[in-house]
Design a protein around this motif. Structure first.
Motif, PDB file in Angstrom:
ATOM      1  N   PRO B  39       0.819  -1.219   0.000  1.00 39.53           N
ATOM      2  CA  PRO B  39       0.000   0.000   0.000  1.00 39.53           C
ATOM      3  C   PRO B  39       0.853   1.270   0.000  1.00 39.53           C
ATOM      4  CG  PRO B  39      -0.080  -1.079   2.148  1.00 39.53           C
ATOM      5  CD  PRO B  39       0.644  -2.004   1.231  1.00 39.53           C
ATOM      6  N   SER B  40       0.217   2.371  -0.334  1.00 39.64           N
ATOM      7  CA  SER B  40       0.904   3.659  -0.356  1.00 39.64           C
ATOM      8  C   SER B  40       1.448   3.991   1.029  1.00 39.64           C
ATOM      9  CB  SER B  40      -0.089   4.744  -0.797  1.00 39.64           C
ATOM     10  OG  SER B  40       0.574   5.973  -0.873  1.00 39.64           O
ATOM     11  N   GLY B  41       2.694   4.442   1.072  1.00 39.56           N
ATOM     12  CA  GLY B  41       3.301   4.821   2.342  1.00 39.56           C
ATOM     13  C   GLY B  41       3.952   3.669   3.080  1.00 39.56           C
ATOM     14  N   GLY B  43       6.684   2.201   2.372  1.00 42.60           N
ATOM     15  CA  GLY B  43       8.146   2.278   2.369  1.00 42.60           C
ATOM     16  C   GLY B  43       8.808   1.691   1.133  1.00 42.60           C
ATOM     17  N   LYS B  44       8.028   1.390   0.104  1.00 41.55           N
ATOM     18  CA  LYS B  44       8.575   0.773  -1.109  1.00 41.55           C
ATOM     19  C   LYS B  44       9.616   1.673  -1.784  1.00 41.55           C
ATOM     20  CE  LYS B  44       4.514   0.635  -3.152  1.00 41.55           C
ATOM     21  NZ  LYS B  44       3.704   1.361  -2.168  1.00 41.55           N
ATOM     22  N   SER B  45       9.215   2.931  -2.043  1.00 42.17           N
ATOM     23  CA  SER B  45      10.149   3.859  -2.694  1.00 42.17           C
ATOM     24  C   SER B  45      11.363   4.093  -1.808  1.00 42.17           C
ATOM     25  CB  SER B  45       9.481   5.207  -2.971  1.00 42.17           C
ATOM     26  OG  SER B  45       8.438   5.053  -3.880  1.00 42.17           O
ATOM     27  N   THR B  46      11.133   4.172  -0.519  1.00 48.67           N
ATOM     28  CA  THR B  46      12.223   4.455   0.406  1.00 48.67           C
ATOM     29  C   THR B  46      13.321   3.401   0.287  1.00 48.67           C
ATOM     30  OG1 THR B  46      10.652   5.530   1.872  1.00 48.67           O
ATOM     31  CG2 THR B  46      12.782   4.922   2.813  1.00 48.67           C
ATOM     32  N   VAL B  47      12.949   2.134   0.128  1.00 49.00           N
ATOM     33  CA  VAL B  47      13.950   1.078  -0.023  1.00 49.00           C
ATOM     34  C   VAL B  47      14.830   1.350  -1.241  1.00 49.00           C
ATOM     35  CG1 VAL B  47      14.227  -1.352  -0.640  1.00 49.00           C
ATOM     36  CG2 VAL B  47      12.654  -0.700   1.187  1.00 49.00           C
TER      37      VAL B  47
HETATM   38  N1  LIG Z   1      11.497  13.368   2.575  1.00 48.23           N
HETATM   39  C1  LIG Z   1      10.471  12.931   3.346  1.00 48.23           C
HETATM   40  N2  LIG Z   1      10.107  13.625   4.449  1.00 48.23           N
HETATM   41  C2  LIG Z   1       9.094  13.207   5.235  1.00 48.23           C
HETATM   42  N3  LIG Z   1       8.365  12.102   4.994  1.00 48.23           N
HETATM   43  C3  LIG Z   1       8.664  11.362   3.910  1.00 48.23           C
HETATM   44  C4  LIG Z   1       9.731  11.740   3.028  1.00 48.23           C
HETATM   45  N4  LIG Z   1       9.807  10.832   2.042  1.00 48.23           N
HETATM   46  C5  LIG Z   1       8.829   9.923   2.292  1.00 48.23           C
HETATM   47  N5  LIG Z   1       8.144  10.238   3.408  1.00 48.23           N
HETATM   48  C6  LIG Z   1       7.038   9.455   4.004  1.00 48.23           C
HETATM   49  O1  LIG Z   1       7.481   8.137   4.196  1.00 48.23           O
HETATM   50  C7  LIG Z   1       6.425   7.215   3.976  1.00 48.23           C
HETATM   51  C8  LIG Z   1       6.881   6.132   3.044  1.00 48.23           C
HETATM   52  O2  LIG Z   1       7.182   6.725   1.806  1.00 48.23           O
HETATM   53  P1  LIG Z   1       7.480   5.878   0.498  1.00 48.23           P
HETATM   54  O3  LIG Z   1       7.647   6.855  -0.582  1.00 48.23           O
HETATM   55  O4  LIG Z   1       8.582   4.910   0.732  1.00 48.23           O
HETATM   56  O5  LIG Z   1       6.126   5.075   0.306  1.00 48.23           O
HETATM   57  P2  LIG Z   1       5.678   4.140  -0.898  1.00 48.23           P
HETATM   58  O6  LIG Z   1       5.485   2.777  -0.337  1.00 48.23           O
HETATM   59  O7  LIG Z   1       6.626   4.273  -2.028  1.00 48.23           O
HETATM   60  O8  LIG Z   1       4.257   4.747  -1.269  1.00 48.23           O
HETATM   61  P3  LIG Z   1       3.606   5.086  -2.682  1.00 48.23           P
HETATM   62  O9  LIG Z   1       2.942   3.828  -3.152  1.00 48.23           O
HETATM   63  O10 LIG Z   1       2.607   6.141  -2.360  1.00 48.23           O
HETATM   64  O11 LIG Z   1       4.686   5.565  -3.593  1.00 48.23           O
HETATM   65  C9  LIG Z   1       5.239   8.023   3.470  1.00 48.23           C
HETATM   66  O12 LIG Z   1       4.348   8.201   4.538  1.00 48.23           O
HETATM   67  C10 LIG Z   1       5.852   9.336   3.069  1.00 48.23           C
HETATM   68  O13 LIG Z   1       4.925  10.389   3.295  1.00 48.23           O
END
Ligand SMILES: Nc1ncnc2c1ncn2[C@@H]1O[C@H](COP(=O)(O)OP(=O)(O)OP(=O)(O)O)[C@@H](O)[C@H]1O
Ligand SMILES: [Mg+2]
Lengths: 230, 257
Positions: B39-41, B43-47
């Motif tokens: 799901p969104s948020g 942490g996928k992109s963060t990895v």
């Molecule tokens: N630079 C930042 N500062 C503060 N919060 C952040 C930052 N980057 C990401 N986040 C938060 O970290 C959480 C995880 O972000 P991430 O981008 O990894 O999610 P995701 O799984 O890729 O979601 P999506 O499917 O929406 O792309 C989210 O709640 C996002 O708002």
């Protein structure tokens, strides 16, 4: 007689024609002061913008205060300051240089803002792509950020060029023989102010139109995309 | 014999009070094609962004090909990585972005050759030849002199893929490469990624919502939830017989949506 050129007061037209070369001497000084001031503003503004963007507060904070101070005080005060105070510290510059410096200093506070806005408008993704390709920060700035920022800031910088040109007459108070000062001297000596002052107005309009046209041409010639610094 | 190329060891990532990765353990084998869903948020992109060194970590160790990414050894102790260390490590990874992030002021050719010439020190001639090959591979032969804004989104993303490949990374990271595209352009980009997945040695990490595609190309699918891997397995295991309730809910929502 001024600059060794005599005027002819037999008729208004003859007077106007005879003082044109005198006013053009002044105009050259005005143009020189404009471009020197603009150059100083461009260089100093970039330095201010870089200092204000510095991650260290002890650098960014004084730079911010200084530019704010420059912006909030009249050009005339800065001019007097440079002209009367600097010599007390042994730095004596010719009036023309002092004037151009004052103009550049005043406008550097504005150009710093233009640089900042232009640089911050570059999308975050551009920095990330550059990092992913392992570019150094310097290369990212010179090859990714600047080429995209320059076309965006040209119109704003062009406006400041015209503003500087219109502020040059302020330099007459420190004896710079720019166009308005020359016209006033002619008026003082002939008791005819109408013709020289009208001519200065007309010449100013021509200069402003040419400068604005040049900026517009530059803006259209440099494509928004496809611009390379090379 | 296992040959781990990427290793997340108890990695924590916080943004202020928000914990985005929560003691994550995650390994990828050399040559493996792994899809991350969730799901969104979650942490996928963060990895991916941590691997591309766009985001630092708060705790734990990330290793790439046996060497710590965000740390380096100095006098026998692990200290935070210097920029020099990051630069050395970064060459192993390439990334394709959701928004393409091509350089708009450079031609397609220069987008692809700039890195190899200026960072890897390749000759301009070699870099150009390589760019032609890559453009051919992504189906964009003869487009080298165009600028990004003259291309469709699908074409731009294929240039993005070519640009990343030009640096010859060991690991390719794709962060929702088709999410910004009109539906009719998704296929052409997925075809390119699919062809790339045939390359035995290339390790691929893909974040996507294209479940059917994930099923076709991945060796393994990881379901992320709240900064952890909630469930993982082969595509068949995960898509046809998910064990966790959360996985089932998510798949149901995605496949119906
Ligand atoms: N630079 C930042 N500062 C503060 N919060 C952040 C930052 N980057 C990401 N986040 C938060 O970290 C959480 C995880 O972000 P991430 O981008 O990894 O999610 P995701 O799984 O890729 O979601 P999506 O499917 O929406 O792309 C989210 O709640 C996002 O708002
Ligand atoms: Mg994401």
């Amino acid at each position: 007689m001024l600059f060794g050129i005599e005027w002819d007061t037999s008729s208004d037209l003859a007077f106007a024609i005879s003082i044109l070369p005198i006013l053009l001497r002044g105009m050259i000084v005005t143009i020189q002061a404009t471009f020197l001031g603009f150059f100083v503003a461009l260089v100093l503004g970039l330095i201010f913008a870089a200092l204000k963007a510095a991650p260290l507060k002890i650098i960014s904070w004084p730079a911010g205060v200084l530019t704010e101070f420059i912006r909030d005080t009249p050009l005339l005060i800065q001019l007097f300051f440079l002209y009367y105070v600097l010599p007390e510290y042994g730095l004596v510059l010719p009036a023309f240089l002092t004037g151009a410096l004052a103009l550049g200093l005043q406008y550097s506070a504005y150009t710093a803002e233009v640089y900042r806005a232009g640089i911050e408008a570059i999308a975050k993704g551009q920095h990330e792509a550059a990092r992913a390709l392992n570019f150094t920060s310097l290369r990212t700035f010179t090859h990714v950020v600047l080429p995209q920022a320059v076309p965006r800031i040209i119109p704003a910088m062009g406006n400041y060029l015209v503003s500087i040109m219109k502020d040059v007459p302020v330099l007459s108070v420190v004896t710079v023989l720019e166009m308005l000062n020359v016209a006033q001297i002619v008026g003082d000596r002939t008791f005819n102010y109408l013709i020289p002052l009208s001519m200065v107005g007309g010449l100013y309009m021509i200069m402003t139109l040419v400068a604005s046209g040049g900026v517009r041409w530059l803006d259209q010639t440099l494509p928004k995309r496809g611009l390379s610094l090379k | 014999m296992s040959d781990t190329i990427i290793k997340f060891d108890q990695v924590v990532k916080r943004f202020g009070a928000l914990t985005v990765l929560d003691h994550l353990d995650f390994n990828v084998q050399r040559g493996e094609k792994v899809t991350i869903i969730g799901p969104s948020g979650s942490g996928k992109s963060t990895v991916l962004r941590i691997l591309m060194t766009l985001e630092s970590i708060s705790e734990g160790i990330v290793s790439v090909d046996g060497e710590p990414l965000w740390h380096e050894e100095r006098n026998g102790r692990l200290v935070n990585a210097s920029e020099a260390h990051l630069r050395k490590m970064r060459v192993q990874l390439g990334m394709v972005f959701q928004q393409f992030n091509l350089f708009p002021h450079m031609s397609v050719r220069r987008n692809i050759t700039e890195g190899p010439v200026k960072v890897l020190g390749m000759s301009r001639q070699d870099a150009r030849e390589r760019a032609e090959e890559l453009l051919e591979m992504v189906g964009l032969a003869n487009q080298a002199d165009k600028y990004p804004h003259q291309l469709s989104g699908g074409q731009q993303q294929r240039v993005g893929i070519a640009r990343a490949l030009a640096m010859r990374p060991k690991v390719m990271l794709f962060d929702e490469p088709t999410s910004a595209l009109d539906p009719e352009l998704v296929g052409e980009v997925l075809n390119v990624i699919g062809a790339l997945a045939e390359e035995h040695d290339l390790t691929m990490l893909l974040v996507t919502h294209e479940m059917r595609f994930a099923r076709e190309v991945s060796d393994r699918v990881c379901f992320f939830d709240k900064g952890k891997i909630k469930e993982q397995g082969t595509p068949d295991e995960l898509f046809t017989d998910p064990k966790e309730e959360r996985t089932r809910e998510f798949l149901k929502a995605v496949l119906e949506g």
